[in-house]
Design a protein around this motif. Structure first.
Motif, short mmCIF file in Angstrom:
data_model
loop_
_atom_site.label_atom_id
_atom_site.label_comp_id
_atom_site.label_asym_id
_atom_site.label_seq_id
_atom_site.Cartn_x
_atom_site.Cartn_y
_atom_site.Cartn_z
N LYS A 165 3.73 2.59 0.91
CA LYS A 165 3.40 1.91 2.16
C LYS A 165 3.22 2.97 3.23
CE LYS A 165 4.96 -1.76 5.28
NZ LYS A 165 6.03 -2.76 5.55
N VAL A 166 2.06 2.99 3.86
CA VAL A 166 1.76 3.99 4.88
C VAL A 166 2.42 3.59 6.19
CG1 VAL A 166 -0.09 5.12 6.19
CG2 VAL A 166 -0.40 4.61 3.76
N ALA A 167 3.19 4.50 6.76
CA ALA A 167 3.99 4.19 7.95
C ALA A 167 3.12 3.83 9.15
CB ALA A 167 4.90 5.38 8.28
N ALA A 168 2.03 4.54 9.35
CA ALA A 168 1.24 4.35 10.56
C ALA A 168 0.52 3.02 10.60
CB ALA A 168 0.23 5.50 10.70
N THR A 169 0.11 2.50 9.44
CA THR A 169 -0.69 1.28 9.38
C THR A 169 0.01 0.10 8.73
OG1 THR A 169 -1.68 1.87 7.25
CG2 THR A 169 -2.76 2.71 9.25
N GLY A 170 1.06 0.37 7.96
CA GLY A 170 1.72 -0.69 7.21
C GLY A 170 0.97 -1.10 5.96
N GLU A 171 -0.14 -0.41 5.65
CA GLU A 171 -0.93 -0.74 4.47
C GLU A 171 -0.20 -0.32 3.19
OE1 GLU A 171 -3.74 -2.35 4.19
OE2 GLU A 171 -4.21 -2.58 6.32
N ALA A 172 -0.30 -1.18 2.17
CA ALA A 172 0.26 -0.86 0.86
C ALA A 172 -0.87 -0.46 -0.09
CB ALA A 172 1.01 -2.06 0.30
N TYR A 173 -0.62 0.58 -0.87
CA TYR A 173 -1.61 1.06 -1.82
C TYR A 173 -0.97 1.27 -3.19
CZ TYR A 173 -4.38 2.19 2.36
OH TYR A 173 -5.05 2.13 3.54
N GLY A 174 -1.78 1.11 -4.22
CA GLY A 174 -1.39 1.49 -5.56
C GLY A 174 -2.07 2.80 -5.91
N LEU A 175 -1.35 3.69 -6.58
CA LEU A 175 -1.88 4.99 -6.96
C LEU A 175 -1.69 5.16 -8.47
CD1 LEU A 175 -0.14 7.10 -4.16
CD2 LEU A 175 -2.34 5.91 -4.02
N ASP A 176 -2.78 5.19 -9.22
CA ASP A 176 -2.69 5.38 -10.66
C ASP A 176 -2.57 6.86 -10.98
OD1 ASP A 176 -2.80 2.73 -11.14
OD2 ASP A 176 -4.74 2.71 -12.16
#
Length: 231
Positions: A165-176
C-alpha cells in the motif's frame, strides 16, 4: 567480528523459525528443533528430537568455515529439515557407541550424515527472508513513509504476489515476483534487496511504468510484473 562469528549469527537467524511447531495437534508427532549452539571456534551443532519433553535429541555438527569460505547456511538449514525425519535411523546405524553431550544428545558430524553444501532446491527460506524484511524492516532508514507491506499469496511455479500500500496515495498494488531463476533453480538471497528497491522505484514513479499483469485479483486492483527485479 570474525567470519566464524558472522556465519554462526546467520545460522542462528535462519534456524530460529524452525522452533515453531508444524500445523496439527500439539505436541507435534514429528521432529522438533531442540537447540543450536556453538561447539567450538569454527563449529556449531543443531539439535533435533522426537521427544516432546525435550530431554534428548540428535545434534548435527557443522563446520562454520571450510576450504577458506563460510558454511552455506541456507543449504545447511534446508538439509537438516529434510534429514530430521530420519533421526532414529541415523542413531541406530553400525551399532557403534555414539558420542553424547551433557544434554543427552547424540552427536553426529553433519558430513557423516550426508550433508554436502549444494545449490538450494526449495525457495521457502528466501521467501521467509524477504517477508521478514518487509514486515520488520531492514535497518535505517526504513520506508514506512513510502509504502507498507499488505500481504502475499503464493501462486505456483515458484512465483509469489506481494501486496503493498503506497503511503502517499493509499493505492494498493500487487507485485508478481519469481523465487526461482530461469532454469527453475533457487538463487541464493533472491528477493533480499526488493524491499529497499521498492522504496526507490515508488518515489521515482518507476513502479507505475512496469509491465502490468492482466489479473482479476480481489486484493489489488492493479498488479505489476516485477519478476525481473528478483533473482
Amino acid at each position: 567480528m570474525n567470519l566464524a562469528d558472522f556465519t554462526f549469527g546467520r545460522l542462528l537467524r535462519h534456524a530460529a523459525p524452525l522452533v515453531m511447531a508444524p500445523p496439527g495437534s500439539l505436541p507435534p508427532g514429528g521432529p522438533q528443533l531442540r537447540g543450536l549452539v556453538r561447539s567450538g571456534d569454527e563449529q556449531a551443532r543443531m539439535f533435533y528430537c522426537h521427544d516432546a519433553a525435550m530431554t534428548s535429541g540428535t545434534g548435527f555438527e557443522f563446520e562454520l568455515l571450510s576450504n577458506g569460505g563460510e558454511l552455506n547456511v541456507d543449504a545447511a538449514v534446508e538439509w537438516i529439515r529434510v534429514v530430521a525425519s530420519s533421526i532414529d535411523s541415523l542413531q541406530s546405524t553400525d551399532g557403534m557407541p555414539m558420542l553424547r553431550d551433557s544434554h543427552n544428545n547424540v552427536i553426529i558430524a553433519a558430513t557423516d550424515a550426508g550433508f554436502e553444501p549444494k545449490r538450494l532446491e526449495w525457495y521457502d527460506q528466501n521467501l521467509f527472508g524477504m517477508l521478514s524484511i518487509l514486515i520488520h524492516g531492514g535497518g535505517f532508514p526504513w520506508f514506512e513513509d513510502v509504502y507498507s507491506f499488505a500481504g502475499f499469496m503464493l501462486s505456483g511455479n515458484g512465483r509469489c504476489r506481494i501486496y503493498i500500500k503506497v503511503a502517499a496515495t493509499g493505492e494498493a498494488y500487487g507485485l508478481d515476483v519469481s523465487l526461482v531463476d530461469k532454469s527453475g533453480g533457487v538463487s541464493a538471497g533472491s528477493g533480499g534487496t526488493l524491499p529497499q528497491e521498492l522504496a526507490s522505484i515508488i518515489r521515482t514513479g518507476t513502479l507505475l511504468v512496469q509491465p502490468k499483469v492482466h489479473a482479476n485479483d480481489d486484493y489489488a486492483p492493479v498488479v505489476f510484473d516485477m519478476t525481473k527485479w528478483v533473482g
